[in-house]
Design an enzyme around this catalytic site. Sequence first.
Site, PDB file in Angstrom:
ATOM      1  CE1 TYR A  29     -20.677 -30.340 -26.010  1.00  0.00           C
ATOM      2  CE2 TYR A  29     -19.063 -30.514 -24.238  1.00  0.00           C
ATOM      3  CZ  TYR A  29     -19.553 -30.939 -25.468  1.00  0.00           C
ATOM      4  OH  TYR A  29     -18.912 -31.962 -26.138  1.00  0.00           O
ATOM      5  NE  ARG A  46     -12.832 -28.725 -30.208  1.00  0.00           N
ATOM      6  CZ  ARG A  46     -13.721 -29.605 -30.686  1.00  0.00           C
ATOM      7  NH1 ARG A  46     -14.164 -30.565 -29.920  1.00  0.00           N
ATOM      8  NH2 ARG A  46     -14.152 -29.507 -31.924  1.00  0.00           N
TER       9      ARG A  46
HETATM   10  P1  NAD Z   1     -17.827 -30.219 -34.332  1.00  0.00           P
HETATM   11  O1  NAD Z   1     -18.321 -28.871 -33.945  1.00  0.00           O
HETATM   12  O2  NAD Z   1     -16.650 -30.308 -35.249  1.00  0.00           O
HETATM   13  O3  NAD Z   1     -18.986 -31.089 -34.956  1.00  0.00           O
HETATM   14  C1  NAD Z   1     -20.326 -30.994 -34.546  1.00  0.00           C
HETATM   15  C2  NAD Z   1     -21.197 -31.041 -35.784  1.00  0.00           C
HETATM   16  O4  NAD Z   1     -22.575 -31.005 -35.392  1.00  0.00           O
HETATM   17  C3  NAD Z   1     -20.975 -29.846 -36.703  1.00  0.00           C
HETATM   18  O5  NAD Z   1     -20.814 -30.293 -38.028  1.00  0.00           O
HETATM   19  C4  NAD Z   1     -22.253 -29.019 -36.543  1.00  0.00           C
HETATM   20  O6  NAD Z   1     -22.551 -28.240 -37.680  1.00  0.00           O
HETATM   21  C5  NAD Z   1     -23.258 -30.112 -36.253  1.00  0.00           C
HETATM   22  N1  NAD Z   1     -24.464 -29.651 -35.534  1.00  0.00           N
HETATM   23  C6  NAD Z   1     -24.520 -28.976 -34.361  1.00  0.00           C
HETATM   24  N2  NAD Z   1     -25.794 -28.744 -34.011  1.00  0.00           N
HETATM   25  C7  NAD Z   1     -26.565 -29.296 -34.988  1.00  0.00           C
HETATM   26  C8  NAD Z   1     -27.963 -29.384 -35.210  1.00  0.00           C
HETATM   27  N3  NAD Z   1     -28.852 -28.859 -34.344  1.00  0.00           N
HETATM   28  N4  NAD Z   1     -28.411 -30.027 -36.309  1.00  0.00           N
HETATM   29  C9  NAD Z   1     -27.528 -30.580 -37.189  1.00  0.00           C
HETATM   30  N5  NAD Z   1     -26.194 -30.515 -37.039  1.00  0.00           N
HETATM   31  C10 NAD Z   1     -25.716 -29.876 -35.951  1.00  0.00           C
HETATM   32  O7  NAD Z   1     -17.511 -30.990 -32.967  1.00  0.00           O
HETATM   33  P2  NAD Z   1     -16.793 -32.404 -32.745  1.00  0.00           P
HETATM   34  O8  NAD Z   1     -15.574 -32.175 -31.963  1.00  0.00           O
HETATM   35  O9  NAD Z   1     -16.714 -33.154 -34.018  1.00  0.00           O
HETATM   36  O10 NAD Z   1     -17.845 -33.108 -31.776  1.00  0.00           O
HETATM   37  C11 NAD Z   1     -18.785 -34.051 -32.284  1.00  0.00           C
HETATM   38  C12 NAD Z   1     -19.545 -34.693 -31.142  1.00  0.00           C
HETATM   39  O11 NAD Z   1     -18.643 -35.377 -30.278  1.00  0.00           O
HETATM   40  C13 NAD Z   1     -20.297 -33.676 -30.283  1.00  0.00           C
HETATM   41  O12 NAD Z   1     -21.541 -34.223 -29.912  1.00  0.00           O
HETATM   42  C14 NAD Z   1     -19.402 -33.525 -29.082  1.00  0.00           C
HETATM   43  O13 NAD Z   1     -20.133 -33.174 -27.932  1.00  0.00           O
HETATM   44  C15 NAD Z   1     -18.794 -34.899 -28.958  1.00  0.00           C
HETATM   45  N6  NAD Z   1     -17.492 -34.843 -28.279  1.00  0.00           N
HETATM   46  C16 NAD Z   1     -16.380 -34.424 -28.939  1.00  0.00           C
HETATM   47  C17 NAD Z   1     -15.166 -34.372 -28.263  1.00  0.00           C
HETATM   48  C18 NAD Z   1     -13.894 -33.934 -28.929  1.00  0.00           C
HETATM   49  O14 NAD Z   1     -12.843 -33.928 -28.295  1.00  0.00           O
HETATM   50  N7  NAD Z   1     -13.890 -33.576 -30.196  1.00  0.00           N
HETATM   51  C19 NAD Z   1     -15.113 -34.729 -26.908  1.00  0.00           C
HETATM   52  C20 NAD Z   1     -16.284 -35.107 -26.273  1.00  0.00           C
HETATM   53  C21 NAD Z   1     -17.467 -35.189 -26.973  1.00  0.00           C
END
Ligand code: NAD
Length: 323
Positions: free
Chosen positions: A158, A199
Amino acid sequence: MERFDSVVPVRTWAHAVVTGGAGFVGSHLCTALLDQGAAVTCVDDFCTGNPDNVAHLMDRPGFTLLHADVTKPFEVKRPADLVLHFASPASPADYLRLPLHTLETGSLGTRNALALARRHDARFLLASTSEAYGDPQQHPQNERYWGHVNPVGPRSVYDEAKRFGEALTTAEAGANGTDTGIVRLFNTYGPRMRGHDGRAVPTFIRQALAGEPLTVTGDGTQTRSLAYIDDTVRGILAMAGSDLLGPVNIGNADEITMLDLAQKIIQLAGSRSTVEYIDRPADDPAVRCPDITLARGKLQWTPVVPADEGLIRTIDWFRHQAA
Ligand code: NAD
């Protein structure tokens, strides 16, 4: 290196593409953009997200759900002026289960999302993460800190995918003049997280509502800073609306230990659960807190939702889901 010398212009969008739009953060972004009058194409392969997260948007004019894996080139049906690249497994449980897909989404997926932005002459925003700082040796973390990441540790799929994505995004802006930005999101919580995604907030809430012990890793003194989703979405859209390259930290600077968080959730949920200590995962960061001076100054953004309020809203949502 002064890269944050612009004034924030006010921007609205005709058509935004949100990769990962059926995930936790992405689904809230889709809603916010539609509320602002943009058409939205949500691109998702549902590897960790779920169409249920955008079911409430399916009848809204201008909303399109595209089932696609962004590691393969993809196209949208109408001109886009904003690409928000949020696709990526994000919770440790997910990226440890999907290590290669995580690396490919951060590398090939970012390349394909950048190519889409370039073809459409759209603004591009990469969702990076505080994990880019690894287990930080500097506290709090500002954007000039380069991080402390184990490149072959279990979390590296990641952390390094996101670091590569940042490098690719920066190179794309320099090589092809694409209008790009990078946000480094710190821990965000809120409705539509999954109770079993590993988480801390959803795990603790699920356990508290079930009357089970809350599983605190290590001695619980490790800290995180938690932003409520509405604050994070405002920060992301402020960054999208700017012409900053970033990276810019978006997070809440109020730090809390995991033990205090567990006890707060027990109290706010009115639960009788106790706390149980379990082993701490490898390379788990000891501290995590953003320096948000840049976002405050350049984006006029600051988190406003108090922790108790955000947690109560999230607990209510989980309670409603369970009912
Ligand atoms: P999540 O897992 O709920 O959402 C990620 C989404 O991306 C999912 O719907 C998944 O199906 C989709 N996905 C993954 N790989 C894919 C691919 N190859 N093609 C198409 N779709 C794909 O996670 P989240 O918490 O909503 O995170 C969203 C983004 O924000 C991520 O990039 C994550 O790294 C970033 N982020 C989130 C947090 C947090 O606290 N939630 C913190 C830092 C960064």
